[in-house]
Design a protein around this motif. Structure first.
Motif, PDB file in Angstrom:
ATOM      1  N   GLY A  44      40.422  37.376  33.744  1.00 44.17           N
ATOM      2  CA  GLY A  44      40.250  36.094  34.426  1.00 44.17           C
ATOM      3  C   GLY A  44      38.832  35.570  34.391  1.00 44.17           C
ATOM      4  O   GLY A  44      38.442  34.767  35.234  1.00 44.17           O
ATOM      5  N   CYS A  45      38.054  35.991  33.392  1.00 40.56           N
ATOM      6  CA  CYS A  45      36.726  35.404  33.232  1.00 40.56           C
ATOM      7  C   CYS A  45      36.892  33.925  32.904  1.00 40.56           C
ATOM      8  O   CYS A  45      37.705  33.548  32.073  1.00 40.56           O
ATOM      9  CB  CYS A  45      35.988  36.124  32.108  1.00 40.56           C
ATOM     10  N   LYS A  46      36.117  33.086  33.565  1.00 36.17           N
ATOM     11  CA  LYS A  46      36.246  31.639  33.362  1.00 36.17           C
ATOM     12  C   LYS A  46      34.954  30.997  32.878  1.00 36.17           C
ATOM     13  O   LYS A  46      34.896  29.784  32.707  1.00 36.17           O
ATOM     14  CB  LYS A  46      36.643  30.966  34.688  1.00 36.17           C
ATOM     15  N   PHE A  47      33.910  31.762  32.749  1.00 34.01           N
ATOM     16  CA  PHE A  47      32.625  31.145  32.425  1.00 34.01           C
ATOM     17  C   PHE A  47      31.790  32.098  31.566  1.00 34.01           C
ATOM     18  O   PHE A  47      31.610  33.265  31.926  1.00 34.01           O
ATOM     19  CB  PHE A  47      31.870  30.813  33.717  1.00 34.01           C
ATOM     20  N   VAL A  48      31.301  31.580  30.453  1.00 31.35           N
ATOM     21  CA  VAL A  48      30.432  32.369  29.585  1.00 31.35           C
ATOM     22  C   VAL A  48      29.254  31.492  29.175  1.00 31.35           C
ATOM     23  O   VAL A  48      29.450  30.352  28.749  1.00 31.35           O
ATOM     24  CB  VAL A  48      31.166  32.829  28.299  1.00 31.35           C
ATOM     25  N   ALA A  50      29.377  30.674  42.774  1.00 30.38           N
ATOM     26  CA  ALA A  50      30.414  29.715  43.168  1.00 30.38           C
ATOM     27  C   ALA A  50      31.791  30.373  43.247  1.00 30.38           C
ATOM     28  O   ALA A  50      32.760  29.727  43.629  1.00 30.38           O
ATOM     29  CB  ALA A  50      30.452  28.550  42.174  1.00 30.38           C
ATOM     30  N   GLY A  51      31.886  31.647  42.833  1.00 31.59           N
ATOM     31  CA  GLY A  51      33.160  32.349  42.951  1.00 31.59           C
ATOM     32  C   GLY A  51      33.949  32.454  41.660  1.00 31.59           C
ATOM     33  O   GLY A  51      35.145  32.694  41.675  1.00 31.59           O
ATOM     34  N   VAL A  52      33.259  32.315  40.528  1.00 29.68           N
ATOM     35  CA  VAL A  52      33.931  32.363  39.233  1.00 29.68           C
ATOM     36  C   VAL A  52      33.487  33.624  38.488  1.00 29.68           C
ATOM     37  O   VAL A  52      32.317  33.984  38.523  1.00 29.68           O
ATOM     38  CB  VAL A  52      33.582  31.088  38.428  1.00 29.68           C
ATOM     39  N   LEU A  90      37.600  32.660  48.702  1.00 31.12           N
ATOM     40  CA  LEU A  90      37.122  31.424  48.095  1.00 31.12           C
ATOM     41  C   LEU A  90      37.092  30.313  49.147  1.00 31.12           C
ATOM     42  O   LEU A  90      37.875  30.326  50.097  1.00 31.12           O
ATOM     43  CB  LEU A  90      38.009  31.053  46.910  1.00 31.12           C
ATOM     44  N   PRO A  91      36.171  29.345  48.961  1.00 27.60           N
ATOM     45  CA  PRO A  91      35.968  28.354  50.028  1.00 27.60           C
ATOM     46  C   PRO A  91      37.191  27.472  50.306  1.00 27.60           C
ATOM     47  O   PRO A  91      37.269  26.866  51.371  1.00 27.60           O
ATOM     48  CB  PRO A  91      34.793  27.514  49.523  1.00 27.60           C
ATOM     49  N   HIS A  92      38.122  27.399  49.364  1.00 28.27           N
ATOM     50  CA  HIS A  92      39.304  26.573  49.649  1.00 28.27           C
ATOM     51  C   HIS A  92      40.440  27.398  50.262  1.00 28.27           C
ATOM     52  O   HIS A  92      41.492  26.850  50.575  1.00 28.27           O
ATOM     53  CB  HIS A  92      39.780  25.858  48.389  1.00 28.27           C
ATOM     54  N   PRO A  97      38.227  21.931  40.215  1.00 29.06           N
ATOM     55  CA  PRO A  97      37.037  22.741  39.960  1.00 29.06           C
ATOM     56  C   PRO A  97      37.413  24.138  39.455  1.00 29.06           C
ATOM     57  O   PRO A  97      38.470  24.673  39.804  1.00 29.06           O
ATOM     58  CB  PRO A  97      36.363  22.839  41.324  1.00 29.06           C
ATOM     59  N   LEU A  98      36.525  24.669  38.649  1.00 26.58           N
ATOM     60  CA  LEU A  98      36.783  25.961  38.012  1.00 26.58           C
ATOM     61  C   LEU A  98      37.103  27.057  39.036  1.00 26.58           C
ATOM     62  O   LEU A  98      37.998  27.858  38.828  1.00 26.58           O
ATOM     63  CB  LEU A  98      35.543  26.344  37.195  1.00 26.58           C
ATOM     64  N   TYR A  99      36.370  27.074  40.136  1.00 28.53           N
ATOM     65  CA  TYR A  99      36.552  28.176  41.086  1.00 28.53           C
ATOM     66  C   TYR A  99      37.932  28.158  41.731  1.00 28.53           C
ATOM     67  O   TYR A  99      38.390  29.166  42.232  1.00 28.53           O
ATOM     68  CB  TYR A  99      35.451  28.154  42.161  1.00 28.53           C
ATOM     69  N   GLN A 100      38.600  26.995  41.689  1.00 26.99           N
ATOM     70  CA  GLN A 100      39.927  26.912  42.308  1.00 26.99           C
ATOM     71  C   GLN A 100      41.050  27.259  41.342  1.00 26.99           C
ATOM     72  O   GLN A 100      42.210  27.315  41.733  1.00 26.99           O
ATOM     73  CB  GLN A 100      40.166  25.492  42.842  1.00 26.99           C
ATOM     74  N   GLN A 101      40.680  27.478  40.088  1.00 26.85           N
ATOM     75  CA  GLN A 101      41.736  27.698  39.100  1.00 26.85           C
ATOM     76  C   GLN A 101      42.253  29.135  39.147  1.00 26.85           C
ATOM     77  O   GLN A 101      41.486  30.075  39.314  1.00 26.85           O
ATOM     78  CB  GLN A 101      41.218  27.323  37.703  1.00 26.85           C
TER      79      GLN A 101
END
Ligand SMILES: Cc1ncc(C[n+]2csc(CCOP(=O)(O)OP(=O)(O)O)c2C)c(N)n1
Ligand code: SF4
Ligand SMILES: [Mg+2]
Lengths: 596, 293
Positions: A221-225, A270-272, A401-403, B272-276
């Protein structure tokens, strides 16, 4: 006749398609149900020079390459000069008959069979393009190996079919057929080694370490590189970029490696799930930021694909020289974990695990590989990558996560403190964005609330340091794994190694046991943190132990000694930039054992 | 962007600033708060990223999310954060040493990416926190502990560099005029894309040359010139080089035409990415495997 056990090498100048031909050939062989292990060797230049690609074939799983080959496929004359001595007696060389400087007598003197072929002629006359010589050469090899040409043809169709129009594919195939027939007619009866498809064999992937790491990151589940290109990490970054659209991940080429890791720190804050990859030079630039991740307890993963240093070193070659550096990189004392997968399968699972450890313990995790592991290919069963297993093991630790409003409502009984002092040192992590969890963090020593500790009190400082370092103890207890052994249970000698040395050492152990010396291997994936008392117990039970690593100073031996006080009985090092291989290890073990 | 009613009091941090009395950073803090009030931005909707220096302590002095990072490194952190959480207002606050010195390369590159970040640079033309060495913006001849004979380098021109580098919003403020500065910050936040706000921020302890009076005697507001059009790059280029008896502040340049970095990233189209959701679907991963057979 020797069936399905052969080792061959393709060689030529950069730009002649050595790597693509070797890869394609290996893939074709894997499609026939055979196991392959492929390793490349190239120079840091785009044209000219000398590159080679070596493929070993067997009916069993392979973990390493071997120096001795049976077949050399030469795209240029230099290949013959450089590699003739590696060919066993009865072996052969396929080359173009126009090569003027080939000394056939010298080749024959070594018991090797010269097999000149009209490769360029066939490429020009049948394919209409001289560049198809590499196709002709591979097909000629199939001819003397009597290997069913339909497998290479299917690879050619897949490679060219979609991209450049099937016209090119068909021309290549006509070239292949002509070269195949010619070589079979002229030489097949002279060559002892043959390849035969395994009926009903399972489908297998042909994949290298970097691709396996990429699969692991995707599955976790990596979302950022964010990274800056550097060999041998670039192809991992490129893999992630290629998948970014399909998997909805963000990949950014940064302006330098500092920016790479810092962007990942930002995304992780940010939680990613985020990672950066680089080699030693880039990792050096990341050192200060690694320390920031340690201080702010940000879970970030860094892949350190090693190559020989110092400085630019040997940019396209391999080494394991950065272990002690990376384990200590960054100023001050802070927790980190380090993993060193040794096989393709481990690359996949350890990469995924790195994200879990990073998030569970809110600290940076370093994943070591090197050029050898990053670029060597192996055939592996499709189910060797179990995505469901990885998914079920995803552990984000104390993250809300904040949401996730409900969870936050439940958790925030008494306000939110990002660095709350808790028994295990791991505080609740709520990334910014929720009205009840507004806070500021600092790389500077901070209070549980996250604010810089203006008073710089002794008590807060001590507790913060203890809180951070406590996570290492907990991780060592609960998550980190002891080195695994392979081979004889009651061994006279134990070969201790880490990371990519796994394959060559494992095969060396097999050879030693076969030769009557009881040997086993102790392989470290997890390097830090570890329960060193338990490691010491394992080592104390070894009669004699020798470290095997691709460096000069014996870094694993030093790391073990530093943590346990135990001294290796000997060390075997290789720092020529070329990968370890079983033969090298067996020979050098004899030498060092004589001295012990 | 939300438009709730926010008061200055709500933005009050429990932490007392440690800046010297009279320091220009107070004016910047004041202006930032005013901007948040004007825009109705609540504390959890804003994320401040700072470097290391006197002014970089700002995130602790305002109730909002913050990240006090490393000297010269807030820009990439802000970029990574913003891409992961693009409904957050992201503001970088750092010093002239941070941004025009040690972190200059990050700055150069973030400007051409047009990411939606507001960047406030506290330009006191000196290194405050490390006690008075000359900064990249110090004027030629500036005497300091590391330039005892006066510096022999020419200063960085932030406005001209930003123009050349492709920034789409370029402004200069003065911390002695927090109302005007707040207005610039509001416009910078509202701007779709990267916004630079370079702020003259007197350091009353170490910079005895560029004082409040020194600035007040020279500065004038670009918006007071009816002929000045901030959409005109050539005019902006000219004004960027005006220095001496008269020094312009206000909005030098604005370009609303370009898409932002975020807008060009397909992964951010929906949420937003963090919510995905993670991990991806097993079927997609299995399909990728087949490319390796
Ligand atoms: C890598 C690194 N180098 C040097 C320093 C020391 N240092 C801290 S702040 C600073 C300069 C501060 O000047 P500026 O960025 O202009 O901020 P100011 O204090 O003037 O607001 C320096 C050199 C550091 N913290 N990190
Ligand atoms: S040293 Fe200068 S910049 Fe720093 S707080 Fe004091 S007045 Fe402000
Ligand atoms: Mg300054």
């Amino acid at each position: 006749m020797v069936k399905n056990d052969v080792n061959f090498k393709l060689g030529g100048e950069a730009g002649q398609g050595v790597e693509s031909s070797g890869m394609g050939f290996a893939r074709a062989i894997a499609r026939a149900g055979l196991h392959i292990f492929g390793v490349q060797d190239y120079m840091s230049r785009i044209r000219g020079g000398h590159n080679w690609y070596q493929v070993r074939v067997s009916e069993r799983t392979l973990y390493a390459h071997e120096p001795k080959i049976q077949l050399l496929i030469a795209f240029d004359e230099r290949t013959i000069e450089d590699h003739l001595h590696e060919i066993v007696e009865g072996g052969a060389i396929i080359y173009d008959e126009s090569f003027k400087g080939v000394d056939e007598e010298a080749i024959k003197m070594r018991g090797v069979i010269p097999m000149p072929m009209p490769l360029i002629k066939i490429a020009e006359e049948v394919g209409g393009n001289k560049l198809m010589m590499n196709t002709a050469a591979v097909a000629a090899a199939c001819g003397i190996l009597e290997f069913d040409l339909s497998y290479p043809e299917s690879v050619i169709r897949d490679n060219f079919g979609r991209r450049k129009g099937s016209e090119i594919a068909e021309r290549n195939i006509r070239v292949a057929e002509a070269a195949f027939e010619e070589a079979r007619r002229r030489y097949a009866h002279l060559f002892d080694w043959k390849l035969e498809p395994i009926p009903n064999a399972p489908k297998r992937m042909v994949i290298n370490g970097n691709q396996a790491l990429g699969f692991g990151a995707l599955a976790a589940g990596c979302k950022f590189v964010a990274s800056y290109p550097m060999t041998p990490a670039s192809s991992l970054f490129e893999f992630m970029c290629a998948q970014s659209k399909r998997f909805g991940i963000i990949t950014r080429q940064s302006e330098d490696e500092m920016s790479g890791i810092l962007q990942c720190i930002g995304a992780a804050h940010a939680g990613v799930r985020a990672f950066a990859c680089t080699s030693g030079g880039g990792f050096s630039l990341m050192a200060e930021s690694l320390s920031l991740a340690g201080s702010t307890e940000t879970p970030v993963v860094v892949v350190l694909a090693q190559r020989p240093g110092p400085a630019t070193g040997l940019p396209t070659r391999t080494g394991q020289e950065d272990m002690l550096f990376a384990l200590h990189a960054g100023h001050g004392e802070f927790p980190r974990a380090a993993l060193a997968p040794g096989t393709i399968e481990q690359c996949f699972y350890e990469m995924a695990r790195a994200f879990n450890i990073a998030e569970k313990y809110q600290m940076p995790v370093i994943v070591f590989t090197d050029n050898f592991l990053a670029n060597s290919i192996r055939s592996i069963d499709l189910d060797a990558f179990d995505f469901r297993k990885v998914a079920s093991e995803i552990d984000r630790g104390k993250l809300i996560l904040p949401h996730e409003n409900e969870k936050i409502e439940q958790a925030l009984l008494d306000g939110y403190r990002r660095y709350e002092f808790v028994e295990d040192g791991i505080s609740l992590r709520i990334p910014p964005g929720h009205p009840k969890a507004v806070y500021s963090v600092a790389g500077e020593e901070h209070l549980p609330e996250g604010f810089i500790d203006w008073e710089e009190t002794i008590e807060n400082r001590n507790r913060m340091v203890q809180k951070r370092m406590r996570k290492l103890e907990i991780a060592a207890q609960n998550d980190m794994r002891l080195p695994e052994s392979y081979g004889h249970e009651d061994a006279e000698v134990t070969l201790v190694c880490w990371g990519s040395a796994y394959g060559p050492v494992r095969e060396a152990v097999d050879t030693l046991n076969h030769n009557g010396l009881r040997a086993n291997m102790l392989h470290f994936v997890d390097l830090h943190p570890l329960n060193w008392d338990q490691v010491a117990d394992v080592l104390n039970n070894c009669r004699s132990w020798v470290t095997v690593e691709s460096n000069f100073t014996g870094q694993l031996a030093r790391w073990i000694r530093m943590n346990t006080g135990l001294k290796a009985h000997a060390t075997i090092g290789k720092y020529d930039g070329r990968p370890l291989n079983p033969t090298y290890i067996v020979e050098h073990l004899q030498e060092v054992l004589a001295k012990v | 962007m939300a438009t709730a009613t926010v008061t200055m009091k709500e933005l009050q941090s429990p932490v007392e600033p440690t800046w010297c009395p009279g320091c220009g950073d107070y004016g910047i803090l004041n202006a930032v708060k005013r901007a948040m009030v004007q825009l109705g931005l609540r504390p959890h909707e804003v994320f401040f990223v700072s470097g290391i220096g006197c002014g970089s302590k700002l995130p602790d002095y305002i109730r909002a999310n913050g990240f006090n990072s490393l000297h010269g490194r807030p820009v990439p952190i802000a970029q990574g954060f913003r891409l992961a959480h693009h409904d957050m207002v992201v503001i970088v606050v750092d010093g002239d040493g941070d941004n025009y010195g040690i972190g200059g390369n990050h700055w150069l590159h973030i400007m051409r990416r047009n990411i939606n970040i507001t960047h406030i640079v506290q330009n006191n033309m000196v290194y405050g926190l490390t006690k008075g060495q000359y900064a990249p913006t110090s004027m030629k001849g500036y005497v300091s502990t590391t330039s005892p004979e006066g510096t022999i380098e020419w200063p960085v021109n932030p406005i001209a560099i930003a123009l050349a580098a492709g920034a789409t919003f370029i402004a200069r403020g003065f911390s002695g005029d927090p109302k005007h500065l707040a207005d610039l910050i509001v416009k910078g936040i509202q701007h779709k894309g990267y916004a630079l706000i370079d702020v003259f921020q007197p350091c009353v302890i170490f910079n005895r040359i560029n004082t409040y009076d020194w600035f007040r005697e020279r500065i004038y507001k670009l918006e007071e010139d009816p002929n000045y059009d901030p959409h005109d790059k050539a005019m902006a280029w000219e004004k960027a080089h005006e220095w001496g008896d008269r020094i312009p502040i206000g909005i030098f340049y604005i370009n609303e035409e370009l898409p932002t970095l975020e807008e060009q990233i397909p992964a951010l189209a929906e949420k937003p990415l963090y919510q995905q959701e993670i991990p991806p679907r097993v079927e997609d991963l299995e399909a990728l495997k087949m490319a390796f057979v």
